[in-house]
Design an enzyme around this catalytic site. Structure first.
Site, PDB file in Angstrom:
ATOM      1  N   THR A   1      12.212  50.016  -9.587  1.00  0.00           N
ATOM      2  CA  THR A   1      11.092  50.913  -9.294  1.00  0.00           C
ATOM      3  C   THR A   1       9.844  50.147  -8.877  1.00  0.00           C
ATOM      4  O   THR A   1       9.377  49.260  -9.591  1.00  0.00           O
ATOM      5  CB  THR A   1      10.780  51.780 -10.523  1.00  0.00           C
ATOM      6  OG1 THR A   1      11.964  52.463 -10.906  1.00  0.00           O
ATOM      7  CG2 THR A   1       9.682  52.785 -10.209  1.00  0.00           C
TER       8      THR A   1
ATOM      9  N   CYS B   1       0.844  -1.199   0.000  1.00  0.00           N
ATOM     10  CA  CYS B   1       0.000   0.000   0.000  1.00  0.00           C
ATOM     11  C   CYS B   1       0.881   1.252   0.000  1.00  0.00           C
ATOM     12  O   CYS B   1       1.706   1.420   0.893  1.00  0.00           O
ATOM     13  CB  CYS B   1      -0.916   0.006   1.220  1.00  0.00           C
ATOM     14  SG  CYS B   1      -1.868   1.531   1.349  1.00  0.00           S
TER      15      CYS B   1
ATOM     16  N   ASP C   1       7.092  43.924 -10.452  1.00  0.00           N
ATOM     17  CA  ASP C   1       5.710  44.343 -10.270  1.00  0.00           C
ATOM     18  C   ASP C   1       4.740  43.513 -11.079  1.00  0.00           C
ATOM     19  O   ASP C   1       3.533  43.715 -11.003  1.00  0.00           O
ATOM     20  CB  ASP C   1       5.544  45.831 -10.603  1.00  0.00           C
ATOM     21  CG  ASP C   1       5.939  46.140 -12.045  1.00  0.00           C
ATOM     22  OD1 ASP C   1       6.072  45.195 -12.842  1.00  0.00           O
ATOM     23  OD2 ASP C   1       6.113  47.322 -12.362  1.00  0.00           O
TER      24      ASP C   1
ATOM     25  N   CYS D   1      -0.018   4.384   0.493  1.00  0.00           N
ATOM     26  CA  CYS D   1      -0.722   5.544   1.065  1.00  0.00           C
ATOM     27  C   CYS D   1       0.223   6.581   1.654  1.00  0.00           C
ATOM     28  O   CYS D   1       0.121   7.773   1.358  1.00  0.00           O
ATOM     29  CB  CYS D   1      -1.703   5.093   2.145  1.00  0.00           C
ATOM     30  SG  CYS D   1      -3.196   4.332   1.484  1.00  0.00           S
TER      31      CYS D   1
ATOM     32  N   ASP E   1      13.611  43.956  -9.753  1.00  0.00           N
ATOM     33  CA  ASP E   1      13.278  45.181 -10.464  1.00  0.00           C
ATOM     34  C   ASP E   1      13.493  46.320  -9.460  1.00  0.00           C
ATOM     35  O   ASP E   1      13.373  46.100  -8.254  1.00  0.00           O
ATOM     36  CB  ASP E   1      11.810  45.076 -10.902  1.00  0.00           C
ATOM     37  CG  ASP E   1      11.215  46.390 -11.332  1.00  0.00           C
ATOM     38  OD1 ASP E   1      11.924  47.143 -12.014  1.00  0.00           O
ATOM     39  OD2 ASP E   1      10.050  46.660 -11.001  1.00  0.00           O
TER      40      ASP E   1
END
Length: 774
Positions: free
Chosen positions: A472, A426, A667, A428, A470
């Site tokens: 800004t 099994c 952004d 599981c 980034d």
């Protein structure tokens, strides 16, 4: 996606379209403009066309077949009683055998079943529901979107599940008493007890076998128990069944706790809300609210939708959504997320979100979608488990027949060992080892204000060695302020008024900053005539039939006479101080110089220090001039690359990715190409649709400090996954060996199986409770 790699300029030489043709911006100021070119909320860009958001390919359809689901209908059910990942797999496999089923998907964390069918009809719905009921679960059909997240979420343990276990336990006690009194009667009592306990398991095994899941744990259990009865091991058969039932119960309790973190989000939504219509207050169902509705929420009430504050001010507790424990003070006109708690006064608000599209709905949808994006290790385990169980079953059969036939060994001994090995088959614990951790991590992250798009993103974030930023709006506030106004042959006021007139109506951060500064100085501004953006250079406009250009210093020669050495020296000094410079010129002369500066985020330096402590390097990619970029990078103690177009950022990320696992933080708009090229992309933003769709993860608190927290969480989750896999496979291997040599028997094998499942689930819950410590 806002910038889908298929629909946008995918080749490097075509990425300039997102820079040169941006029509939603008034102009292109300096190299700083590369940073801000598409840095607007507007989705109008690249030649003025509107970027359409491509629908998320929820079930992984081939990319060359986007219309595959156009003629299909989506049906959704809430499934009661689905308390483990194995249950979800059983339901999914069973439904695949039904006619007229295009696709099925179980979303375990929110107990949801999604089925695509050619067309919706009662016959198909009944057929699906009958199959689910046959498997032992209760389906609740969700007929409309507004019901999808607004139903009762109860993950408390159902005491009724104890009844079969109590009955079987009582029968076992009685059988032992009879065994002590009379050996024969006691053995028969154990046989009856085993059969009573086996009947429901056997029934489910038969249903699952007919439904296409022949190697389920119920089938393995049934074969082992029946085999044990045939060889006279009735006591062990009974104990195997009893321990199996205990294991199933413990697994249900553990996994329901794992799902609690997800369901608690849905419970944030109030069922009813007070709406104001023509000055009259009326209580309505929250899911009936529409944009522009005016609602009233009292102190202690939660917001039923994304709203804009109408009242003068309000203190709002957003801890359930962002993890920020301190209430935030909002002013009239501010947008507030659904699920937030009103702390002090009764306030009035205007609804801005559509039904099923508020902040809570988006988070829940993100988590549901995330389950479809499996981590590479999870995909491997899924594939491994499909072969593991049949292989162990075949091995168990060989163990039963080979020694007696070839070595003249005892049939009873090897038959017993073969049955024991069958229980080892099994998977599981192995199957649940990864999804349980991922579900817990997604829930934990959502509560801390971070949305992660699935296991793949989770795994990638944890392996990141370098983070590119980034500048800004990410490292800085994204709100430049005018610092220096240097006029040439005219007054500062005349220069400001002239530049503001040309900039009037601009959406560009620099243009808006100059206009705002002029208004603060109470200058009269009249919009210039014939305003026109000059792609990659700046903007022009006419005042009193005189054409003026607002451009970056490096572009002056394209529209006017070159600047002299004195002016170039002055500009260099301003840029060295970390400022961005624009100049105003006519065709023949310089009119003036304006310098602006964008301030660092208050948490930027702390974030860089924490990343360094985590052993992660940082890099700034910016379109700003090199001197201004150096000033910012020096403050943060990081490397930088300046004067980059969006295409340049993309090339830089792709080159780094060839040797290093890299995350790109931006952004989610103008940096989309570079973000998509990174190993994993992370968007800043307050839960906007753009931020959510553009990246693999979103920092909805809009705080850089969420980034090191996210990395710590994902690393802890990755360690947890490895621990679970080691535990699951390690215990299986130990019992495989001990069972083969007869050291362990049936009841220990099933105890190991159920116990291992409970252990890995409990270990996964540690991720749910993980707290960041910087």
């Amino acid at each position: 996606m806002l910038y889908n790699n298929k629909s946008m300029c995918h080749k490097h030489h075509r990425h300039e379209c997102c820079h040169d043709n941006c029509q939603n911006l008034a102009h292109n100021h300096a190299n700083f403009s590369h940073e801000l070119n598409c840095h607007q909320e507007s989705t109008q860009s690249c030649g003025g066309s509107t970027h359409k958001t491509n629908p998320k390919n929820e079930f992984g359809d081939p990319p060359d077949d986007p219309d595959r689901q156009i003629n299909q209908t989506k049906l959704t059910w809430k499934i009661k009683g689905m308390d483990c990942a194995n249950c979800a797999q059983k339901i999914e496999n069973s439904l695949k055998t039904l006619p007229n089923i295009c696709q099925t998907k179980i979303i375990f964390s929110t107990e949801k079943l999604v089925v695509f069918v050619p067309q919706k009809n009662e016959k198909t719905i009944k057929l699906i529901e009958d199959k689910i009921v046959e498997l032992g679960y209760k389906p609740i059909f969700e007929s409309s979107p507004e019901h999808s997240h607004h139903h009762e979420h109860s993950h408390r343990f159902d005491n009724k599940a104890l009844i079969p276990l109590a009955v079987l336990g009582a029968l076992i006690v009685m059988s032992y008493i009879l065994l002590l009194c009379n050996q024969t009667v006691g053995e028969y009592a154990f046989m009856v007890t085993a059969i009573v306990g086996l009947i429901p398991i056997l029934k489910e095994a038969l249903v699952l076998t007919r439904s296409g899941t022949p190697f389920a744990i119920e089938s393995l259990m049934s074969v082992s128990a029946i085999g044990a009865l045939f060889i006279g091991a009735a006591e062990e058969a009974t104990m195997v069944i009893f321990l199996f039932m205990i294991g199933e119960m413990l697994e249900g309790v553990a996994t329901s706790k794992a799902k609690k973190g997800i369901s608690s989000l849905a419970q944030l939504m109030p069922e009813e809300t007070v709406i104001i219509i023509d000055g009259v207050r009326k209580t309505v169902a929250s899911h009936s609210l529409k944009p522009e509705d005016i609602i009233e929420i009292s102190s202690g009430g939660r917001l039923p939708a994304d709203v804009i504050l109408i009242s003068e001010q309000a203190n709002i507790d957003e801890s359930a959504l962002t993890g920020e424990s301190i209430p935030v003070n909002y002013l009239s006109g501010d947008k507030i997320m659904a699920g937030s708690l009103v702390v002090d006064n009764t306030i009035q608000l205007k609804v801005v979100s559509e039904v099923g599209q508020n902040a809570v709905d988006r988070i829940l949808q993100m988590i549901e979608d995330a389950e479809e994006s499996k981590a590479p290790i999870e995909r491997f385990i899924d594939k491994f488990s499909r072969y593991y169980t049949p292989t162990i079953a075949l091995f168990a059969l060989l163990v039963i027949v080979v020694p007696p036939l070839l070595l003249n060994a005892d049939w009873y001994t090897w038959f017993y060992r073969g049955l024991t090995l069958l229980l080892i088959g099994c998977p599981c614990a192995l199957v649940i080892s990864t999804p349980a951790v991922i579900t817990s991590a997604l829930s934990n992250a959502a509560k801390q204000g971070v949305l992660i798009k699935g296991g793949a993103a989770l795994e990638h974030i944890g392996s990141v060695k370098l983070v590119a930023f980034d500048k800004t709006g990410t490292l800085t506030e994204g709100k430049p302020q005018v610092t220096d106004v240097i006029a040439q042959d005219i007054s500062k006021e005349q220069l400001l008024a002239m530049v503001a007139s040309v900039e009037s109506g601009s959406h560009h951060p620099i243009g808006k900053a100059i206009v705002d500064y002029a208004l603060q100085n109470q200058l009269s501004i009249n919009q210039a005539d014939n305003r026109k953006a000059i792609a990659g250079i700046g903007i022009q406009g006419e005042i009193d039939n005189q054409t003026f250009y607002i451009v970056s210093p490096s572009k002056v020669a394209t529209v006017s006479t070159p600047l002299n050495d004195e002016h170039n020296k002055l500009i260099a000094e301003l840029e060295s101080a970390g400022k961005t410079v624009v100049v105003a010129v006519t065709n023949q002369q310089l009119m003036g110089i304006i310098a602006l500066q964008d301030m660092l985020r208050s948490d930027a330096i702390t974030t860089m220090n924490e990343l360094n402590q985590l052993g992660i390097k940082s890099l700034m990619l910016t379109g700003d001039n090199a001197r201004a970029a150096k000033a910012i990078a020096d403050q943060l103690g990081m490397d930088y690359r300046a004067e980059l177009l969006p295409a340049d950022k993309l090339i830089a990320i792709e080159k780094i990715r060839n040797t290093t696992s890299i995350a790109m933080v931006g952004d989610g708009i103008n940096d989309s190409p570079a973000m998509k090229a990174a190993t994993v992309s992370i968007a800043m933003g307050s839960g906007t649709d753009v931020a959510l769709e553009a990246a693999d993860a979103a920092l909805t608190k809009n705080s850089l400090l969420s980034l090191p927290k996210l990395i710590r969480l994902t690393r802890f989750a990755s360690r947890n996954i490895k621990q679970n896999i080691t535990i699951a496979l390690g215990i299986k291997l130990i019992f495989l060996i001990t069972s083969l040599f007869g050291v362990t028997g049936l009841w220990l094998a099933v105890l190991a199986d159920s116990g291992t499942t409970a252990i890995v689930t409990a270990n996964a819950l540690r991720v749910l409770k993980f707290k960041n410590k910087s």
